[in-house]
Design a protein around this motif. Structure first.
Motif, mmCIF file in Angstrom:
data_model
loop_
_atom_site.group_PDB
_atom_site.id
_atom_site.type_symbol
_atom_site.label_atom_id
_atom_site.label_comp_id
_atom_site.label_asym_id
_atom_site.label_seq_id
_atom_site.Cartn_x
_atom_site.Cartn_y
_atom_site.Cartn_z
ATOM 1 N N TYR A 121 32.917 36.412 33.438
ATOM 2 C CA TYR A 121 33.056 35.446 34.220
ATOM 3 C C TYR A 121 33.589 35.931 35.735
ATOM 4 C CZ TYR A 121 36.107 31.433 35.946
ATOM 5 O OH TYR A 121 36.385 30.313 36.771
ATOM 6 N N ALA A 122 33.086 35.302 36.552
ATOM 7 C CA ALA A 122 33.237 35.867 37.990
ATOM 8 C C ALA A 122 33.080 34.409 39.013
ATOM 9 C CB ALA A 122 32.028 36.678 38.669
ATOM 10 N N ALA A 123 34.195 33.742 39.195
ATOM 11 C CA ALA A 123 34.275 32.523 39.817
ATOM 12 C C ALA A 123 35.415 32.804 41.296
ATOM 13 C CB ALA A 123 34.556 31.530 39.305
ATOM 14 N N TRP A 124 36.403 33.106 40.709
ATOM 15 C CA TRP A 124 37.280 33.160 41.838
ATOM 16 C C TRP A 124 38.315 34.550 41.646
ATOM 17 C CZ3 TRP A 124 42.155 33.625 39.502
ATOM 18 C CH2 TRP A 124 42.267 32.914 38.089
ATOM 19 N N ASN A 125 37.890 35.272 40.574
ATOM 20 C CA ASN A 125 38.995 36.496 40.110
ATOM 21 C C ASN A 125 38.647 37.783 40.584
ATOM 22 O OD1 ASN A 125 36.607 35.872 38.430
ATOM 23 N ND2 ASN A 125 37.369 36.965 36.644
ATOM 24 N N GLY A 126 37.933 37.864 41.703
ATOM 25 C CA GLY A 126 37.757 39.392 42.182
ATOM 26 C C GLY A 126 39.168 39.919 42.845
ATOM 27 N N ILE A 127 39.232 41.240 43.102
ATOM 28 C CA ILE A 127 40.268 41.684 43.406
ATOM 29 C C ILE A 127 40.710 41.083 44.665
ATOM 30 C CG2 ILE A 127 38.917 43.569 44.554
ATOM 31 C CD1 ILE A 127 41.251 45.473 44.041
ATOM 32 N N ARG A 128 41.982 40.519 44.831
ATOM 33 C CA ARG A 128 42.495 40.290 45.942
ATOM 34 C C ARG A 128 42.976 40.887 47.023
ATOM 35 N NH1 ARG A 128 47.058 36.985 43.802
ATOM 36 N NH2 ARG A 128 46.954 38.223 41.888
ATOM 37 N N GLU A 129 42.070 41.563 47.564
ATOM 38 C CA GLU A 129 42.187 42.489 48.633
ATOM 39 C C GLU A 129 40.891 42.603 49.510
ATOM 40 O OE1 GLU A 129 42.035 47.093 47.398
ATOM 41 O OE2 GLU A 129 43.808 45.957 46.926
ATOM 42 N N GLY A 130 40.800 43.033 50.923
ATOM 43 C CA GLY A 130 39.819 42.963 51.528
ATOM 44 C C GLY A 130 39.095 41.737 51.689
ATOM 45 N N GLY A 131 37.773 41.716 51.836
ATOM 46 C CA GLY A 131 36.850 40.508 52.119
ATOM 47 C C GLY A 131 36.979 39.277 51.032
ATOM 48 N N TRP A 132 36.311 38.400 51.537
ATOM 49 C CA TRP A 132 36.304 37.194 50.338
ATOM 50 C C TRP A 132 35.252 37.461 49.413
ATOM 51 C CZ3 TRP A 132 40.420 34.090 50.202
ATOM 52 C CH2 TRP A 132 41.193 34.071 51.238
ATOM 53 N N VAL A 133 34.192 38.112 49.585
ATOM 54 C CA VAL A 133 33.168 37.980 48.633
ATOM 55 C C VAL A 133 33.010 39.659 48.107
ATOM 56 C CG1 VAL A 133 30.658 37.900 48.485
ATOM 57 C CG2 VAL A 133 32.164 36.525 50.046
ATOM 58 N N LYS A 134 32.956 39.551 46.541
ATOM 59 C CA LYS A 134 32.851 40.974 45.860
ATOM 60 C C LYS A 134 31.573 41.108 45.064
ATOM 61 C CE LYS A 134 37.094 41.520 47.155
ATOM 62 N NZ LYS A 134 37.470 42.180 48.274
ATOM 63 N N THR A 135 31.227 42.558 45.117
ATOM 64 C CA THR A 135 30.010 42.933 44.401
ATOM 65 C C THR A 135 30.427 43.404 43.150
ATOM 66 O OG1 THR A 135 30.107 45.135 45.045
ATOM 67 C CG2 THR A 135 28.942 43.349 46.675
ATOM 68 N N GLU A 136 29.513 43.849 42.298
ATOM 69 C CA GLU A 136 29.747 44.455 41.076
ATOM 70 C C GLU A 136 30.760 45.706 41.157
ATOM 71 O OE1 GLU A 136 26.175 41.788 40.634
ATOM 72 O OE2 GLU A 136 26.974 43.278 41.874
ATOM 73 N N GLU A 137 30.606 46.400 42.330
ATOM 74 C CA GLU A 137 31.376 47.549 42.546
ATOM 75 C C GLU A 137 32.694 47.115 42.793
ATOM 76 O OE1 GLU A 137 29.850 50.572 42.239
ATOM 77 O OE2 GLU A 137 28.096 49.460 41.732
ATOM 78 N N ASP A 138 33.242 46.044 42.912
ATOM 79 C CA ASP A 138 34.472 45.927 42.952
ATOM 80 C C ASP A 138 35.115 45.268 41.923
ATOM 81 O OD1 ASP A 138 34.951 45.911 46.016
ATOM 82 O OD2 ASP A 138 33.476 44.237 45.886
ATOM 83 N N PRO A 139 36.404 45.649 41.393
ATOM 84 C CA PRO A 139 36.953 45.555 40.092
ATOM 85 C C PRO A 139 37.279 43.844 40.086
ATOM 86 C CG PRO A 139 38.572 46.623 41.328
ATOM 87 C CD PRO A 139 37.237 46.791 42.344
ATOM 88 N N LEU A 140 37.476 43.286 38.987
ATOM 89 C CA LEU A 140 38.134 42.142 38.728
ATOM 90 C C LEU A 140 39.480 42.243 39.152
ATOM 91 C CD1 LEU A 140 36.523 40.636 35.462
ATOM 92 C CD2 LEU A 140 35.740 40.058 37.841
ATOM 93 N N ASP A 141 40.136 41.158 39.405
ATOM 94 C CA ASP A 141 41.548 41.190 39.951
ATOM 95 C C ASP A 141 42.656 41.999 38.707
ATOM 96 O OD1 ASP A 141 44.191 40.645 40.755
ATOM 97 O OD2 ASP A 141 44.387 38.827 40.378
ATOM 98 N N PRO A 142 42.890 43.223 39.338
ATOM 99 C CA PRO A 142 43.669 44.226 38.381
ATOM 100 C C PRO A 142 45.173 43.580 38.242
ATOM 101 C CG PRO A 142 43.522 45.082 40.463
ATOM 102 C CD PRO A 142 42.538 43.994 40.420
ATOM 103 N N THR A 143 45.474 42.705 39.179
ATOM 104 C CA THR A 143 46.707 42.185 38.817
ATOM 105 C C THR A 143 46.846 40.892 37.895
ATOM 106 O OG1 THR A 143 46.708 40.403 40.612
ATOM 107 C CG2 THR A 143 47.279 42.602 41.281
#
Length: 303
Positions: A121-143
């Motif tokens: 799943y990848a809808a809104w759950n990317g890491i919540r820091e930096g820019g608004w659009v994440k790639t596969e290199e960015d982790p899902l939200d670790p919090t």
């Protein structure tokens, strides 16, 4: 190829089975009970009743099918969305993403299945820091510490260790995928929270199925974001969804009020959520979504 689709009677699974059969693959598709077996047969698949939470049931079904590829599409998401009690709403799906994944991988190893593709799943759950659009290199939200986030981490880690492909689908829309959300929008029970700056990524069911076929045929490995070209904030997509559904504009409520009413997950999604890039899926899978944007897709699906 011989393809085993676990969860083939689901809203995405049905479209996937149909596309696989159309491309000449021999498909075995599972359902949790006899009621949907005729539907799967009509799509051209061999229908099997399987309990994804029962290791014996899974092992027997896979052994009988003798597949070359297993596709894990098992979920149990139904009924009115309950984002306030997200983990309770997703309880069975969480088990299918943990226990069910383990059972399928064990069955794959026991029968010599070499390729495994699984739904994430990848809808809104990317890491919540930096820019608004994440790639596969960015982790899902670790919090995210809830059971749903933990289940996704378990699934992804297990599948990647096995050399498989993890497909992080955006939020689904299309017939049968957004009916409950649309009804909430029409009742004005789906408000924009705070400034609505949180981004989401969407994908049409048919586009998600097409990407999955490509991952199967290409024996893809690794993580792929299966989303459209247009990640966008809630302040844009939710009012557009209301227009397309013939509803009044959504209400707007402040964050402090939304937190006790809708819960932490809803507030995070609406105010801090991150969207995702599909560049890798386009580049490595050769995937091009038929619906590049939810703007067009909502309009065509809800007219």
């Amino acid at each position: 190829m011989r393809v085993f689709v676990a969860g083939g009677a689901g809203v995405l699974g049905r479209r996937l089975v149909s596309q696989l059969v159309a491309r000449g693959h021999e498909v075995t598709a599972t359902t949790t009970g006899p009621a949907k077996m005729d539907l799967l047969r009509q799509l051209g698949a061999e229908a099997v009743v399987m309990d994804g939470l029962d290791a014996s049931s899974v092992g027997q079904a896979v052994a009988q099918a003798r597949p070359e590829v297993i596709v894990h599409q098992m979920t149990a998401i139904s009924g009115k969305p309950d984002i306030k009690h997200f983990d309770r709403w997703f309880a069975t799906t969480n088990r299918l993403r943990t226990e069910g994944t383990d059972h399928l991988l064990a069955a794959a190893e026991a029968t010599g299945v070499r390729h495994f593709v699984a739904q994430s799943y990848a809808a809104w759950n990317g890491i919540r820091e930096g820019g608004w659009v994440k790639t596969e290199e960015d982790p899902l939200d670790p919090t995210s510490t809830g059971a749903a986030a933990a289940a996704i981490r378990h699934l992804e880690d297990a599948v990647l260790r096995a050399g498989g492909a993890v497909l992080r689908y955006g939020a689904f829309y299309g017939p049968g995928a957004t009916d409950d959300q649309v009804e909430l929008v029409r009742r004005r029970q789906y408000p924009v929270v705070g400034n609505g700056a949180g981004h989401s990524s969407w994908v049409h069911l048919d586009d998600a199925a097409t990407a999955t076929v490509l991952a199967v045929e290409g024996r893809a490995q690794g993580v792929f974001n299966i989303v459209d070209d247009d990640p966008a904030p809630a302040s844009e997509w939710l009012p557009h969804l209301a227009v397309c559904a013939g509803a009044k504009p959504p209400l707007r409520i402040p964050t402090w009020l939304a937190r006790p009413l809708a819960g932490r997950t809803a507030v995070t999604m609406m105010t801090e959520g991150r969207g995702f890039s599909n560049a890798k899926a386009k580049r490595e899978l050769g995937w091009q979504p038929r619906y590049p944007s939810w703007r067009q897709g909502f309009r065509e699906e809800l007219r």
